[in-house]
Each structure stands twice: as C-alpha cells, then as structure tokens.
Write an enzyme that holds these catalytic residues in place. Structure first.
Site, PDB file in Angstrom:
ATOM      1  N   GLN A 166       4.180   2.571   3.914  1.00 53.81           N
ATOM      2  CA  GLN A 166       3.511   1.377   3.382  1.00 53.81           C
ATOM      3  C   GLN A 166       2.882   1.534   1.992  1.00 53.81           C
ATOM      4  OE1 GLN A 166       1.495  -1.253   6.349  1.00 53.81           O
ATOM      5  NE2 GLN A 166      -0.299  -0.795   5.137  1.00 53.81           N
ATOM      6  N   GLU A 209      -0.656  -6.103  -1.571  1.00 49.39           N
ATOM      7  CA  GLU A 209      -1.906  -5.491  -2.028  1.00 49.39           C
ATOM      8  C   GLU A 209      -1.831  -5.102  -3.498  1.00 49.39           C
ATOM      9  OE1 GLU A 209      -2.551  -2.413   0.929  1.00 49.39           O
ATOM     10  OE2 GLU A 209      -3.601  -3.827   2.220  1.00 49.39           O
ATOM     11  N   LYS A 339     -12.088  -1.087   9.151  1.00 53.02           N
ATOM     12  CA  LYS A 339     -11.810  -2.480   8.800  1.00 53.02           C
ATOM     13  C   LYS A 339     -12.625  -3.322   9.772  1.00 53.02           C
ATOM     14  CE  LYS A 339      -6.883  -1.952   7.547  1.00 53.02           C
ATOM     15  NZ  LYS A 339      -5.545  -1.829   8.194  1.00 53.02           N
TER      16      LYS A 339
END
Ligand code: PGA
Ligand code: ZN
Length: 424
Positions: A166, A209, A339
C-alpha cells in the site's frame, strides 16, 4: 466537569467525495466545539461499524443521513443538560446508549463525531489549545512533535492495486524539527515525481493519500526507486532519510496465501520477503507485514525484524485494547498504529494508546485515506505523546491541514521533535 447543552451533526464530504459527519457540541457555559471525522478504505475487519445509509440512489449507498439523524435525535436527547465528569464518562454514556459491542446501532461515525466535538468544547472551556487539553487528560507532561512518516509511493487499495503493497513512506530522520522534515520530504517527493515521469511516463497524479503511483513492476522496484529518489534529492538513504512501509498484507491475503505476484506464497515465505526488504533497504517501520488473521506468524515476523524496524500493527490491532493485549501476550508487535475511528470513541483510543506505551511500544497516530480538512489529529498526536504521525503525502489540503497545524504548534510552543529513529 462540563454540562452539555446541545449536540448536532451534519453530513459533509471527505477527500474522496464520500459522505462523512461533522458534529458540533455546545456546553452550558456557552463554549462550543466541532469535529469532522475520516473514513478508511483498507479497513480492518475488527473495526467499529461505520453506519452508511445503503441507499444505492445516493452516493452509492454511502450516505450518512441515518448517522446524522441518530446524533440529532437519540444522542442529543440523551446528552442534553447532562453533566459529565470527564471524557470517559461522556463516552461511556454514548457506548451504553448504543448497546452493541462494535457501535453498529448508532454508528461509530455518529458516536466518534460527538465524542471529538465534546473534547474540543471542553478544551475551549478549559482555555487550553487542543493539544494541551489532550496532554492534560492523558497525563502527558513531556510534549513533543511526533516524527512524520510521509507517503511517497502508493499501491494497493489506495492506488488501483498496480503494486499489492500500500505505501512506501519517507522518514526524515535527520530533520531536527517539523519545518526541516517537510522541506526534506518535499525534495524527495518531487525528485521521485521526476523519476516517475521520466522512467514510467507517469503524469503527476495522486493516489488517495497523495502518494505517487507509477506502474512499478513489483514492490521491490517501488522500494528501490524510493532509495533512488532520496539520493536524487541530495540525501543519504539510511542516514538522513529512512523508509517506512505499509504492506497492508490483509488486502492481498487469500486462501492462506499472500498474492504479491501471480503465484501466492505462504506465511513463512512472506516473513522472509519482509525481512529481506528490511535488510536490503533503509526501512525502519513495517506496518501490517502480515494479514490481520495471520496472528500465528506475527511473532516470527517480529523476531526477524525487531530492533531494525518497528513491527507496527494496523488492521491487526484496530486500535482495540483487547487486540493489543493479545498481541502483547503473543509478542506479535512492538508498535501501535492508532486510528481513533477504528474503535469509535476518544477514551477507548486513549486506553489503547496507554496500554501500548506502558508496554514500551511506539505509537504512530494515523489519519485515514478518506480525510477531511479538520486538523484535530495533529493536536491528538502531540497531546497523547505519539512517537510518529502518518497523515499522507506532502500534498492535498486534507493532509496538509495536519502538517500545517504541527508547524504552527511547533513554532508557537517551541516543542522538540521525537528522536526516533535515531536514538533510543
Ligand atoms: P485506510 O488506510 O485509511 O484506507 O484504512 C490507511 C492505512 O492502512 O494505514
Ligand atoms: Zn495501514
């Protein structure tokens, strides 16, 4: 001790144009706070439930009108005119009202938006900047700026899967402060953009992102070009600038195999691949090097890379105190990716942070791939003593709002920067 007067929520859009929530909280003192909340794409299976409307005619089913209605109805009714001793008491009321283990009834998005808005209103009432309020609540009296790990290259679910892993991130290790960290990263990012254009004919487009996503042949090439970009920017890889990687392995793990290429490999081979990357490249942090359900092999991964790179759990841990305790018992990780919306209230995320820090772990406070322009995350990372912060590339205002807030706090409060990965 703060008395709530009213709470309210609105549906707004995140950085992917998908609905999310902004909530506002007014205290009886007249102080107010608002907060907008993010949303993930490469989400962990154990995350708290994000309530979506499911109406295919509107935002492909992703609307948040029900969650908003819960705030404006049931939640507002339960909180209005109530006095709360602290954030814990406030959040417990929300959790009990919801009544499910994963906040599925009212929605973790509804609950978290209110939880955060309340904290902002309390900070205003205390007359403190938000980071100072969070620090006081956490009992943290040695404030510092976390070291950023900043997205350079993207793959996986954030970039159409041209490479299975990722993120490859830049860690500006030699930077003495946020100001230097960002200017160093800028140089590496645009050096990488130059290589991408020349070698891959990649026009400057950004993944979710903000990372660059040229058509690398594989993950190794992605890492090798990152090292090349560091050099092209005039820095020494492994000294001035290090790398971090979010393998996000849950998302290419199927039927017991890791699909890094057309031929799947088993968990042991995957551990060897990750350890090989750590040996070959200046990698100081590996996030989700294995899949979230592959618990049994995490201790082997840790044993192989510990001391050289952090073994950082995102999908594995989901900011969930129970999962962190499990990882501690199994010796499966040594760093928490935090998170807040994975767990759904501020106080539960604070518990997760406390457990990790007490165990001597590092904590990386992280944004989501679907973000808003709100900057509370920067204050939270400082206040809770996060060692790292991960909010995306040095581009796009939903990312830069957090970096800019760190710059401002650094300038105003004169805080030092976390020393990792250099000393410890
Ligand atoms: P997400 O990605 O917000 O899409 O889950 C971020 C990450 O995996 O760290
Ligand atoms: Zn991740």
């Amino acid at each position: 001790m703060s008395r709530v007067s009213t709470v309210r929520a609105w549906e707004i859009l995140d950085s992917r144009g998908r609905p999310t929530l902004m909530a506002g909280c007014q205290l009886a003192s007249g102080r107010t706070g608002t907060a907008s909340i993010p949303s993930g794409a490469s989400s962990g299976k154990a995350e708290a439930h994000e309530l979506r409307d499911g109406d295919p005619q509107r935002y492909g089913g992703l609307g948040c009108r029900q969650a908003v209605a819960h705030v404006n109805g049931e939640i507002a009714q339960a909180l209005s005119n109530q006095l709360f001793a602290d954030q814990d008491a406030f959040d417990i009321t929300l959790r009990m009202l919801d009544g499910t283990p994963n906040k599925a009834r009212l929605g973790a998005n509804a609950i978290l938006a209110v939880s955060l808005a309340y904290s902002r209103a309390c900070a205003a009432e205390a007359g403190l900047p938000l980071y100072a309020y969070y620090a006081r609540e956490m009992g943290n009296d040695s404030l510092q700026i976390p070291r950023p790990t900043i997205n350079l290259f993207s793959g996986g679910l954030h970039a159409g899967g041209q490479v299975p892993i990722q993120d490859v991130l830049v860690v500006p290790a030699a930077a003495a402060n946020m100001d230097e960290a960002l200017s160093m990263t800028y140089a590496v990012y645009y050096a990488a953009a130059g290589i991408a254009e020349e070698r891959y004919r990649y026009r400057l487009l950004r993944a979710d992102e903000g990372g660059l996503a040229p058509a690398f042949a594989n993950a190794d090439e992605m890492l090798a070009v990152a090292v090349e970009a560091i050099k092209a920017a005039g820095y020494r890889p492994g000294e001035d600038v290090m790398l971090a990687v979010d393998v996000a392995a849950s998302h290419f793990y199927r039927d017991g195999g890791y699909w890094l290429s057309d031929t799947p490999i088993d968990s042991k081979a995957m551990v060897d691949v990750v350890a090989g990357w750590v040996e070959k490249y200046p990698i100081v942090s590996v996030e989700d090097g294995l899949a979230e359900e592959d618990w049994d092999h995490w201790p082997a991964l840790k044993a192989k890379i510990v001391g050289n790179a952090l073994v950082l759990g995102d999908d594995l841990l989901c900011t969930n105190p129970d999962r962190i305790e499990k990882a501690l018992a199994m010796d499966a990780a040594d760093a928490l990716l935090l998170k807040v919306n994975q767990i759904g209230t501020l106080s539960e995320a604070a518990d997760a942070c406390r457990i990790a820090k007490q165990a001597g772990w590092k904590v990386t406070v992280s944004a989501r791939s679907g973000e808003t322009e709100d900057d509370w995350l920067a204050d939270l990372a400082i206040g809770w003593g996060g060692h790292q912060i991960k909010v995306g590339a040095i581009t796009q205002s939903e990312r830069l709002s957090k970096y800019n807030r760190l710059l401002i706090v650094e300038a105003q409060a004169g805080l030092p920067m976390e020393s990792w990965p250099n000393v410890d």
